[in-house]
Design an enzyme around this catalytic site. Structure first.
Site, mmCIF file in Angstrom:
data_model
loop_
_atom_site.group_PDB
_atom_site.id
_atom_site.type_symbol
_atom_site.label_atom_id
_atom_site.label_comp_id
_atom_site.label_asym_id
_atom_site.label_seq_id
_atom_site.Cartn_x
_atom_site.Cartn_y
_atom_site.Cartn_z
ATOM 1 N N LYS A 12 9.082 3.969 -4.428
ATOM 2 C CA LYS A 12 9.212 2.544 -4.750
ATOM 3 C C LYS A 12 10.035 2.382 -6.017
ATOM 4 O O LYS A 12 10.154 3.301 -6.850
ATOM 5 C CB LYS A 12 7.846 1.877 -4.911
ATOM 6 C CG LYS A 12 6.921 2.492 -5.963
ATOM 7 C CD LYS A 12 7.091 1.958 -7.358
ATOM 8 C CE LYS A 12 6.067 2.518 -8.349
ATOM 9 N NZ LYS A 12 6.425 2.268 -9.750
ATOM 10 N N GLY A 97 7.651 12.611 -12.251
ATOM 11 C CA GLY A 97 7.731 11.862 -13.499
ATOM 12 C C GLY A 97 8.805 10.809 -13.518
ATOM 13 O O GLY A 97 9.283 10.418 -14.580
ATOM 14 N N GLY A 99 8.546 7.619 -12.136
ATOM 15 C CA GLY A 99 8.101 6.237 -12.060
ATOM 16 C C GLY A 99 8.360 5.613 -10.705
ATOM 17 O O GLY A 99 8.346 4.388 -10.561
ATOM 18 N N GLY A 102 5.832 8.774 -6.384
ATOM 19 C CA GLY A 102 5.826 9.832 -5.386
ATOM 20 C C GLY A 102 4.445 10.349 -5.043
ATOM 21 O O GLY A 102 4.086 10.461 -3.865
ATOM 22 N N GLY A 103 3.628 10.667 -6.047
ATOM 23 C CA GLY A 103 2.286 11.172 -5.787
ATOM 24 C C GLY A 103 1.409 10.142 -5.100
ATOM 25 O O GLY A 103 0.639 10.472 -4.184
ATOM 26 N N SER A 104 1.508 8.886 -5.523
ATOM 27 C CA SER A 104 0.718 7.821 -4.898
ATOM 28 C C SER A 104 1.135 7.612 -3.451
ATOM 29 O O SER A 104 0.299 7.376 -2.569
ATOM 30 C CB SER A 104 0.886 6.513 -5.683
ATOM 31 O OG SER A 104 0.346 6.623 -6.981
ATOM 32 N N ASP A 137 -1.272 2.493 -7.857
ATOM 33 C CA ASP A 137 -0.128 2.255 -6.976
ATOM 34 C C ASP A 137 -0.424 2.542 -5.511
ATOM 35 O O ASP A 137 0.332 2.123 -4.635
ATOM 36 C CB ASP A 137 1.061 3.129 -7.402
ATOM 37 C CG ASP A 137 1.737 2.645 -8.667
ATOM 38 O OD1 ASP A 137 1.434 1.519 -9.104
ATOM 39 O OD2 ASP A 137 2.567 3.403 -9.217
#
Length: 297
Positions: A12, A97, A99, A102-104, A137
């Protein structure tokens, strides 16, 4: 065993991000406009009958305890009492890192995939409540499309936005969210956007970035990271209207729709070639909906 392959976990961008307050528990309240883009991780998920949860894509040691894919799977097991397990393979393409969530996004795709593979049929509202326990997120990535976002990121107002193109650039290092939010340079927006009138204001991403809002985290990030400062300067010079996304180190510019002849791709490639090793970037297109929209239930 049943398996699902090539499941997208898209990134996003925050077209703007305003800090509008702070809760008693220390979490900052925000207003933002989130859009999905076609830069994505890919997951392959296969059911196990023994209840075990494994990731197989990381070499050279154990996964961190807070790996979001496995946390999402464990949470879904615990919430439903499901005795099945899963093998999860993640093809990581999104920079860490940045923003860009990606992890969410990986966690959201894991929840959607296992909800289907395990035959749970949980409705979207229940998955979103679980997602919020994993990160602010995650509900957005479950929600299915672009949204005006409030609260700590969990209050979503879906919007229909025209397709846009973006150039995205990120240096080798990431940014720690806690460092930005604890910075004395953290800005705050005094004027709230009005949800009822926002769709008319939105128009296009180009209009938003050029004429409305800002990222209130950017002054603190530029103070902490020379790479963020450099990325903003490079993108402003090359494409104009550069802005940091989220609380990470990626910077984006909105591209004109008449630049579809490949010149923007070449411009970004030339810019990247002039940077030290470790810089990454991509020309992205916004998505009207998540590739797995409608998978809940």
């Amino acid at each position: 065993m049943k398996a699902l392959y090539d499941l997208a976990a898209p990134a996003k961008l925050n077209l703007f991000l305003h800090i509008v307050g702070k809760r008693a528990d220390g979490y900052h309240l925000l207003q933002s406009l989130f859009v999905l883009v076609d830069w994505a991780d890919t997951l392959h998920v296969e059911v196990r009958g023994d209840g075990a949860l494994q990731r197989h894509d990381v070499l050279g040691g154990d996964l961190p305890a807070d790996d979001l894919c496995l946390r999402a799977a464990r949470l879904l097991q615990l919430d439903t009492g499901c005795t099945l397990g899963a093998d999860i393979h993640l093809e990581k393409r999104l920079p860490a890192g940045a923003g860009m969530g990606g992890g969410s996004s990986d966690a959201a795709t894991t929840l959607l995939a296992l909800n289907r593979l395990w035959g749970l049929r949980l409705p979207l509202e229940r998955l979103m409540a679980l997602g919020l326990k994993l990160g602010a997120d995650v509900p957005f990535f479950l929600g299915g499309g672009p949204a005006f976002v409030e609260g700590i990121g969990e209050v979503l107002h879906p919007l229909a936005l025209p397709e846009q193109r973006f150039a995205v650039l990120k240096g080798p290092a990431g940014l720690a969210t806690k460092d930005i939010f604890s910075s004395p340079s953290l800005a705050r927006s005094e004027n709230l956007a009005i949800v009822a009138g926002f769709p008319a204001l939105a128009g296009t991403a180009e209009r938003l970035v050029a004429g409305f809002g800002r990222n209130d985290l950017q002054p603190a990030a530029e103070e902490i990271s020379s790479e963020v400062r450099d990325a903003v300067a490079l993108m402003s010079k090359q494409f104009g209207n550069a802005r940091m996304t989220g609380s990470g180190a990626a910077v984006f510019s909105v591209l004109a729709e008449d630049g579809k002849d490949g010149k923007d791709d070449q411009s970004l490639a030339t810019l990247l070639q002039a940077q030290p090793e470790g810089w990454t970037g991509r020309i992205c297109r916004s998505l009207g909906s998540h590739p797995l929209a409608g998978w809940a239930g």
